[in-house]
Design a protein around this motif. Structure first.
Motif, short mmCIF file in Angstrom:
data_model
loop_
_atom_site.label_atom_id
_atom_site.label_comp_id
_atom_site.label_asym_id
_atom_site.label_seq_id
_atom_site.Cartn_x
_atom_site.Cartn_y
_atom_site.Cartn_z
N GLY A 131 0.82 -1.21 0.00
CA GLY A 131 0.00 0.00 0.00
C GLY A 131 0.85 1.26 0.00
N ASP A 132 0.20 2.39 0.19
CA ASP A 132 0.90 3.66 0.28
C ASP A 132 1.52 3.80 1.67
OD1 ASP A 132 0.54 4.92 -2.24
OD2 ASP A 132 -1.51 5.44 -1.72
N ILE A 133 2.53 4.66 1.76
CA ILE A 133 3.11 4.94 3.08
C ILE A 133 2.06 5.71 3.89
CG2 ILE A 133 5.50 4.86 2.29
CD1 ILE A 133 5.52 7.91 2.30
N HIS A 190 -2.57 10.46 -3.98
CA HIS A 190 -1.89 9.60 -4.95
C HIS A 190 -2.71 9.65 -6.23
CE1 HIS A 190 0.19 5.48 -5.78
NE2 HIS A 190 0.21 6.27 -6.84
N TYR A 191 -2.11 10.21 -7.27
CA TYR A 191 -2.78 10.35 -8.56
C TYR A 191 -2.06 9.52 -9.61
CZ TYR A 191 -4.74 14.47 -6.29
OH TYR A 191 -5.37 15.32 -5.42
N ILE A 230 1.80 10.45 -9.58
CA ILE A 230 2.45 11.34 -8.62
C ILE A 230 1.86 11.07 -7.24
CG2 ILE A 230 0.83 13.22 -9.11
CD1 ILE A 230 3.14 15.17 -8.54
N VAL A 231 2.73 11.03 -6.25
CA VAL A 231 2.33 10.82 -4.87
C VAL A 231 2.76 12.06 -4.08
CG1 VAL A 231 2.64 9.42 -2.79
CG2 VAL A 231 2.63 8.33 -5.05
N ILE A 232 1.82 12.65 -3.36
CA ILE A 232 2.12 13.77 -2.47
C ILE A 232 2.13 13.20 -1.05
CG2 ILE A 232 1.44 16.06 -1.66
CD1 ILE A 232 2.09 15.93 -4.68
N SER A 233 3.25 13.39 -0.35
CA SER A 233 3.35 12.84 1.00
C SER A 233 3.97 13.86 1.95
CB SER A 233 4.17 11.54 1.00
OG SER A 233 5.45 11.76 0.46
N ALA A 234 3.67 13.70 3.21
CA ALA A 234 4.17 14.59 4.24
C ALA A 234 5.63 14.30 4.58
CB ALA A 234 3.31 14.50 5.49
N GLU A 235 6.10 13.10 4.28
CA GLU A 235 7.49 12.73 4.55
C GLU A 235 8.07 12.03 3.32
OE1 GLU A 235 7.70 10.29 8.02
OE2 GLU A 235 6.69 11.75 9.28
#
Length: 87
Positions: free
Chosen positions: A28-30, A36-37, A46-51
């Motif tokens: 899965g995603d972190i 997650h697009y 593209i994945v936008i993540s805080a870390e």
């Protein structure tokens, strides 16, 4: 915040795509993913993540994807830096 832009390696076979989808279903995603697009042409996403993603994730996806992780900020967070630069 980080934007991870990824694309399938151009020589990925259907079997390799099936393997990475099975791996994604398992991992899965972190936990810090904000969004997650995927690209509509099916070539990546593209994945936008805080870390920043863990290095082990990079190793897991490496055989299948080309990717780049870029530090990002919201426009409002950098306006004072821009204003300082142009003044």
């Amino acid at each position: 915040m980080f934007a991870t832009i990824y694309e399938w390696k151009p020589y990925a076979t259907k079997e390799e795509v099936a393997r990475i989808m099975a791996q994604y279903a398992e991992l899965g995603d972190i936990p810090t993913v904000v969004a997650h697009y995927v690209r509509r042409d099916g070539t990546g996403g593209i994945v936008i993540s805080a870390e920043m993603p863990e290095y082990s994730r990079s190793l897991a996806w490496g055989p299948f994807l080309r990717w780049e992780c870029i530090p990002i900020d919201e426009v409002g967070e950098i306006l004072s830096d821009v204003e300082e630069y142009i003044s």
